[in-house]
Structure formats: structure tokens, C-alpha cells
Design an enzyme around this catalytic site. Structure first.
Site, PDB file in Angstrom:
ATOM      1  N   GLY A   1       0.347  -1.337  -0.120  1.00 13.67           N
ATOM      2  CA  GLY A   1      -0.176   0.170  -0.088  1.00 13.67           C
ATOM      3  C   GLY A   1       0.801   1.134   0.335  1.00 13.67           C
ATOM      4  N   PHE A   2       2.031   1.504   0.720  1.00 14.53           N
ATOM      5  CA  PHE A   2       3.198   2.171  -0.014  1.00 14.53           C
ATOM      6  C   PHE A   2       3.617   2.921  -1.580  1.00 14.53           C
ATOM      7  CE2 PHE A   2       6.879   5.238   0.831  1.00 14.53           C
ATOM      8  CZ  PHE A   2       6.417   5.936   1.653  1.00 14.53           C
ATOM      9  N   ASP A   3       4.079   1.835  -1.863  1.00 17.52           N
ATOM     10  CA  ASP A   3       4.366   1.792  -3.164  1.00 17.52           C
ATOM     11  C   ASP A   3       3.339   0.613  -3.865  1.00 17.52           C
ATOM     12  OD1 ASP A   3       5.529   2.572  -5.342  1.00 17.52           O
ATOM     13  OD2 ASP A   3       7.354   1.100  -4.946  1.00 17.52           O
ATOM     14  N   LYS A   4       2.048   1.442  -3.804  1.00 16.94           N
ATOM     15  CA  LYS A   4       1.159   0.978  -5.058  1.00 16.94           C
ATOM     16  C   LYS A   4       1.889   0.577  -5.993  1.00 16.94           C
ATOM     17  CE  LYS A   4      -2.674   2.443  -1.878  1.00 16.94           C
ATOM     18  NZ  LYS A   4      -3.470   1.486  -1.672  1.00 16.94           N
TER      19      LYS A   4
ATOM     20  N   THR B   1      -1.387  -2.626  -3.277  1.00 19.22           N
ATOM     21  CA  THR B   1      -2.003  -3.422  -4.236  1.00 19.22           C
ATOM     22  C   THR B   1      -2.467  -2.742  -6.142  1.00 19.22           C
ATOM     23  OG1 THR B   1      -3.158  -4.679  -2.482  1.00 19.22           O
ATOM     24  CG2 THR B   1      -4.564  -4.720  -4.239  1.00 19.22           C
TER      25      THR B   1
ATOM     26  N   ASN C   1      -7.190   4.317   6.706  1.00 15.36           N
ATOM     27  CA  ASN C   1      -7.025   4.768   5.577  1.00 15.36           C
ATOM     28  C   ASN C   1      -8.244   4.472   3.969  1.00 15.36           C
ATOM     29  OD1 ASN C   1      -6.524   2.766   3.229  1.00 15.36           O
ATOM     30  ND2 ASN C   1      -5.975   2.017   5.108  1.00 15.36           N
ATOM     31  N   ALA C   2      -8.561   4.805   3.614  1.00 16.92           N
ATOM     32  CA  ALA C   2      -9.872   4.043   2.831  1.00 16.92           C
ATOM     33  C   ALA C   2      -9.447   4.573   1.214  1.00 16.92           C
ATOM     34  CB  ALA C   2     -10.905   5.412   3.599  1.00 16.92           C
TER      35      ALA C   2
ATOM     36  N   PHE D   1      -7.465   0.558  -3.155  1.00 15.31           N
ATOM     37  CA  PHE D   1      -6.815   0.389  -4.195  1.00 15.31           C
ATOM     38  C   PHE D   1      -6.648   0.851  -5.644  1.00 15.31           C
ATOM     39  CE2 PHE D   1      -8.619  -4.197  -3.706  1.00 15.31           C
ATOM     40  CZ  PHE D   1      -7.406  -4.489  -2.508  1.00 15.31           C
TER      41      PHE D   1
ATOM     42  N   ASN E   1       1.440  -7.715  -4.437  1.00 10.24           N
ATOM     43  CA  ASN E   1      -0.221  -7.617  -3.645  1.00 10.24           C
ATOM     44  C   ASN E   1      -1.125  -7.408  -4.618  1.00 10.24           C
ATOM     45  OD1 ASN E   1      -2.517  -6.781  -2.322  1.00 10.24           O
ATOM     46  ND2 ASN E   1      -0.854  -6.665  -0.602  1.00 10.24           N
TER      47      ASN E   1
ATOM     48  N   SER F   1      -8.691  -5.803   2.537  1.00  8.68           N
ATOM     49  CA  SER F   1      -8.749  -4.217   2.756  1.00  8.68           C
ATOM     50  C   SER F   1     -10.204  -3.850   2.876  1.00  8.68           C
ATOM     51  CB  SER F   1      -8.223  -3.773   0.940  1.00  8.68           C
ATOM     52  OG  SER F   1      -9.014  -2.469   1.024  1.00  8.68           O
TER      53      SER F   1
ATOM     54  N   ASN G   1     -11.699  -1.430   2.393  1.00 10.87           N
ATOM     55  CA  ASN G   1     -11.959   0.066   1.268  1.00 10.87           C
ATOM     56  C   ASN G   1     -13.074  -1.071  -0.133  1.00 10.87           C
ATOM     57  OD1 ASN G   1     -11.384   1.206   3.389  1.00 10.87           O
ATOM     58  ND2 ASN G   1      -8.842   1.360   2.963  1.00 10.87           N
ATOM     59  N   THR G   2     -12.518  -1.710  -0.697  1.00 12.17           N
ATOM     60  CA  THR G   2     -13.373  -1.961  -1.604  1.00 12.17           C
ATOM     61  C   THR G   2     -14.876  -2.965  -1.436  1.00 12.17           C
ATOM     62  OG1 THR G   2     -11.616  -2.540  -3.584  1.00 12.17           O
ATOM     63  CG2 THR G   2     -13.510  -3.441  -3.992  1.00 12.17           C
TER      64      THR G   2
ATOM     65  N   LYS H   1      -3.281 -12.624   2.601  1.00 16.82           N
ATOM     66  CA  LYS H   1      -3.239 -12.000   3.551  1.00 16.82           C
ATOM     67  C   LYS H   1      -4.790 -11.577   3.799  1.00 16.82           C
ATOM     68  CE  LYS H   1      -2.090  -7.146   4.762  1.00 16.82           C
ATOM     69  NZ  LYS H   1      -1.761  -5.859   3.783  1.00 16.82           N
TER      70      LYS H   1
ATOM     71  N   ASN I   1      -4.078  -7.093   8.393  1.00 15.84           N
ATOM     72  CA  ASN I   1      -4.478  -5.658   7.449  1.00 15.84           C
ATOM     73  C   ASN I   1      -5.524  -4.965   8.696  1.00 15.84           C
ATOM     74  OD1 ASN I   1      -5.113  -3.615   5.302  1.00 15.84           O
ATOM     75  ND2 ASN I   1      -5.494  -5.841   4.190  1.00 15.84           N
TER      76      ASN I   1
ATOM     77  N   GLY J   1       1.355  -2.859  13.768  1.00 18.25           N
ATOM     78  CA  GLY J   1       1.456  -1.927  14.714  1.00 18.25           C
ATOM     79  C   GLY J   1       2.970  -2.326  15.090  1.00 18.25           C
TER      80      GLY J   1
HETATM   81  C1  LIG Z   1      -2.413   4.490   3.865  1.00 21.15           C
HETATM   82  C2  LIG Z   1      -2.295   3.370   3.519  1.00 21.15           C
HETATM   83  C3  LIG Z   1      -2.557   2.361   2.712  1.00 21.15           C
HETATM   84  C4  LIG Z   1      -2.511   0.599   2.326  1.00 21.15           C
HETATM   85  N1  LIG Z   1      -3.246   0.636   0.979  1.00 21.15           N
HETATM   86  C5  LIG Z   1      -2.615  -1.215   1.476  1.00 21.15           C
HETATM   87  C6  LIG Z   1      -3.225  -1.721  -0.355  1.00 21.15           C
HETATM   88  O1  LIG Z   1      -3.561  -1.519  -1.217  1.00 21.15           O
HETATM   89  N2  LIG Z   1      -2.869  -3.518   0.122  1.00 21.15           N
HETATM   90  C7  LIG Z   1      -2.693  -3.904   1.393  1.00 21.15           C
HETATM   91  O2  LIG Z   1      -2.911  -5.176   1.240  1.00 21.15           O
HETATM   92  N3  LIG Z   1      -2.969  -3.437   3.178  1.00 21.15           N
HETATM   93  C8  LIG Z   1      -2.800  -2.135   2.349  1.00 21.15           C
HETATM   94  N4  LIG Z   1      -2.498  -1.493   3.709  1.00 21.15           N
HETATM   95  C9  LIG Z   1      -2.180  -2.028   4.730  1.00 21.15           C
HETATM   96  C10 LIG Z   1      -0.867  -2.528   5.641  1.00 21.15           C
HETATM   97  O3  LIG Z   1      -0.170  -2.777   4.422  1.00 21.15           O
HETATM   98  C11 LIG Z   1      -0.551  -3.065   6.421  1.00 21.15           C
HETATM   99  O4  LIG Z   1      -1.049  -4.593   6.459  1.00 21.15           O
HETATM  100  C12 LIG Z   1      -1.091  -2.213   8.039  1.00 21.15           C
HETATM  101  O5  LIG Z   1      -1.734  -1.503   7.511  1.00 21.15           O
HETATM  102  C13 LIG Z   1      -0.778  -3.030   9.432  1.00 21.15           C
HETATM  103  O6  LIG Z   1       0.197  -2.298   9.301  1.00 21.15           O
HETATM  104  P1  LIG Z   1       1.191  -1.027  10.245  1.00 21.15           P
HETATM  105  O7  LIG Z   1       0.505  -0.700  11.139  1.00 21.15           O
HETATM  106  O8  LIG Z   1       2.579  -0.668   9.925  1.00 21.15           O
HETATM  107  O9  LIG Z   1       0.764   0.036   9.361  1.00 21.15           O
HETATM  108  C14 LIG Z   1      -2.396   0.362   3.815  1.00 21.15           C
HETATM  109  C15 LIG Z   1      -2.452   0.767   4.824  1.00 21.15           C
HETATM  110  C16 LIG Z   1      -1.796   2.205   5.099  1.00 21.15           C
HETATM  111  C17 LIG Z   1      -2.293   2.577   5.736  1.00 21.15           C
END
Ligand SMILES: Cc1cc2nc3c(=O)[nH]c(=O)nc-3n(C[C@H](O)[C@H](O)[C@H](O)COP(=O)(O)O)c2cc1C
Length: 350
Positions: free
Chosen positions: A68-71, A91, A116-117, A120, A145, A181, A183-184, A214, A243, A291
């Protein structure tokens, strides 16, 4: 140094700050890669005690970047220089899509948490494939992913995953099925045994790549264990837990949509991971995410059975030195406990 960067970035809307980081990291990597080497020297920990071979790939150390960071897989070189031992990009969906309406990303600095919402938002398979073709094989393991498009009806979801697996087969070291996720709309409904068994059976017929599942932390532990069991019986190579959560009671001031991550997710995700590991440690590869923000927390997940850990939210709040701090901290904790190699620590609590 990160303190200053953070001060400036936190004045901006979270998504604008992310866009600036993406712009910078992608361009540094592309046009002046030599600039990255001082960063890599500072942040990337190299120590053979942390090396692991997992599903046919060598991981230099256990700390990776969560999805989700480097989508769009635009920042791979830059992120490696910031110390990540593996990167899960995406993703990715088959077609490009804009994601949900903005604002859709919220920071809670005091609580070191994020909501976050995003939904994708990504460039779609074809553009990302072209980008990956210029990079892969890469210096560190890359996970893809993958998820379905928002407009794909549930009865066609399998075809989306088939398209993605075929398209990315030669461009990553492992893949992760994202049905977790929040958000979909309807995506989490695919966390059921009928779909998961069909999906992994289909995947096994078309690829030899390791494919992991996942999962979300919001289902009862017993249901999650059954779902993972089903995935493994049908060919999954591992589990990524977890997630984000939709338990909004964890954060005062949370909106009633999207997913929470960071410190507020820590206990829930750790307990969920522990339950999964109790059943599956030693039977498959486990990745813990949710976390994690310190060496102590990463090490606790490793003792519980995680071969790899991933960070996302804590990277925003603490910066890239977290990669070095976690790895160096893990080495100190291994010394304390008399483990020479990380393989001895993984699952030591089981
Ligand atoms: C802004 C944001 C976007 C995310 N996008 C995705 C995503 O596209 N696909 C996915 O599997 N997880 C996504 N995640 C979830 C993270 O990969 C991770 O599972 C989740 O944030 C818990 O880890 P953390 O507490 O270290 O952030 C996203 C999280 C954040 C904060």
C-alpha cells in the site's frame, strides 16, 4: 534529519505528503541512483545472522515494507536504500482505477496511527508490468500484492486474480492475495472457504510462484484459522497477518469508514497473529504486520513464529532509521537470548 522532514510533511495533507515522497524517491532512483548509496549504507543492515531463504528467495533481513505504500512499484530503488529487506508493492488491480473520493487518508500523530480508505488507487496491471520489466529481478525480494477491481462483480473476481497472477508471474518473487482490504465494497466477503479454495486451486494450475494469503484481523480467530487451513490445503505458501482493522472503537475520533493501522492496531494484530501461529507455525511461512514499531515488537512476533515482519504506519511516524533500529535491536535481543541465527529465534515461543 527525519524530525525536520516529518515536521514539514506533517504540515501537508497526508496524501500530498505521500505524493511528494513518491515523486522524490522515484526520481532519485531513476536519474541519480548513486545518491542512494549513502542512504543504503546508513539504513540497510547487512548481517549474515539475519539471512533467510524462504520459498526459494533470499531475504537479507526480516524487515519489509507492507503493501500500500508503493502501490505502483515506482519507488523500489529508493525504498531499498531506506533499508527495507523486502518490498510488497501494490495492491495492483487488472485495470487502473482512481480509488475512493478524497479525503481518504488521515493521520493521528498523537496515537501514531493512520486511518485510510484509499480503495486500491493504482495504475493497473499493464503500466505496472512495464515498470517492473525494467527492474526485475531486483536486489531484494519483491512481493506483488493483488486485488480485484472495484467494478468487478464478485462472480468475476476469480478472473481478476487469474489475470494478475498470469501478468505478474515473471516479475516478482512472491504474490499476496488481498481479500482483506476494507475499502473495496464486498472484498472481505471473499474471505470465505469456497472462494479461497477455488482461487488457490486456479493459481496452482497456472503458476509455480509462491502465493500467500493476507487476512484481516476482524474475523473470529477460529474462522481465520479455518480459512488459512483451507488456503494451505489448496496450495498457499504462507499467511500475511494482518491488514487494517475496522474496529473504530480502538481510536477516539476515528471516522466510521476505512481501516485503522499503527499503534492502535498493535495488540489486536499481535493477538491475531499469535492465534494463527499457534496452529500454523512450522507448517508454512508466516509474515506478521500490524502495529510493529520497535525491535521489541518485531522480535516478539518472530518468537511467536513470524519469519518476516512488515511495517507501514511506523515508517511514517519514525522514518527510515526504524529499519536499522529494528534489525540492530533484533540482533541485540538474539544475543541476550543466546540465538546465533534468526532461524533459532523464529517460533522459539511455540
Ligand atoms: C495508507 C495505507 C494504504 C494501504 N494499502 C494497502 C493495500 O493496498 N494493500 C494491502 O494489502 N494493505 C494495505 N495497507 C495495509 C498495510 O499493508 C498493513 O497491513 C497495515 O497498515 C498494518 O500495518 P501497520 O500497522 O504497520 O501500518 C495499507 C495501509 C495504509 C496505512
Amino acid at each position: 534529519m527525519y524530525g525536520l522532514v516529518k515536521k514539514i510533511m506533517f504540515q501537508l495533507q497526508p496524501e500530498s505528503a505521500h505524493d511528494i515522497v513518491e515523486w522524490s524517491l522515484s526520481r532519485i532512483g531513476r536519474y541519480t541512483p548513486a545518491l542512494l548509496s549513502p542512504f543504503a549504507k546508513r539504513f540497510f543492515v547487512v548481517n549474515e545472522r539475519l539471512n533467510q531463504s524462504l520459498f526459494g528467495t533470499t531475504f537479507a533481513h526480516p524487515v519489509g515494507l507492507g503493501a500500500g505504500f508503493d502501490k505502483n512499484a515506482t519507488m523500489l530503488k529508493g525504498l531499498m536504500a531506506l533499508g527495507f529487506g523486502h518490498i510488497e508493492f501494490g495492491t495492483i488491480t487488472p485495470k487502473a482505477q482512481p480509488g475512493n473520493p478524497k479525503p481518504r487518508l488521515f493521520r493521528f500523530p498523537k496515537e501514531e496511527s493512520i486511518q485510510n480508505a484509499m480503495g486500491f488507487n493504482n495504475d493497473g496491471l499493464e503500466r505496472i508490468k512495464a515498470r517492473l520489466q525494467a527492474h526485475y529481478p531486483f536486489a531484494i525480494p519483491l512481493g506483488a500484492n493483488i486485488g480485484k477491481n472495484r467494478l468487478t462483480p464478485p462472480q468475476n473476481a476469480l478472473e481478476d486474480y487469474r489475470t494478475l497472477i498470469n501478468g505478474l508471474n515473471d516479475l516478482c518473487d512472491y504474490m499476496v492475495i488481498n481479500v482483506s482490504s476494507p475499502n473495496t465494497p464486498g472484498l472481505r466477503d471473499l474471505q470465505n472457504e469456497t472462494f479461497i479454495s477455488e482461487l488457490f486451486s486456479m493459481a496452482k494450475e497456472i503458476t509455480m510462484k509462491p502465493i500467500l494469503l493476507k487476512i484481516a484481523p476482524d474475523m473470529p480467530h477460529e474462522s481465520a484459522i479455518s480459512l488459512c487451513q483451507c488456503a494451505l490445503e489448496h496450495g498457499a505458501s504462507g499467511i500475511v497477518a494482518t491488514n487494517t482493522t475496522t474496529d473504530y472503537s480502538l481510536l477516539d475520533g476515528a471516522k466510521e469508514f476505512g481501516g485503522l493501522s499503527g499503534k492502535v492496531l498493535r495488540e489486536k494484530s499481535a493477538a491475531f497473529f499469535r492465534a494463527i501461529a499457534q496452529t500454523f507455525y512450522g507448517k508454512t511461512t508466516l509474515i506478521s504486520v500490524g502495529g510493529i514499531d520497535s525491535a521489541q515488537e518485531a522480535y516478539a512476533r518472530i518468537l511467536d513464529g513470524a519469519s518476516l515482519v512488515q511495517i507501514y504506519s511506523a515508517f511514517i511516524f519514525k522514518g527510515p532509521s526504524l529499519n536499522r533500529d529494528i534489525n540492530e535491536g533484533i540482533l541485540s535481543l538474539m544475543d541476550r537470548d543466546g540465538f546465533h541465527h534468526i532461524n533459532e529465534a523464529i517460533g522459539a515461543n511455540r
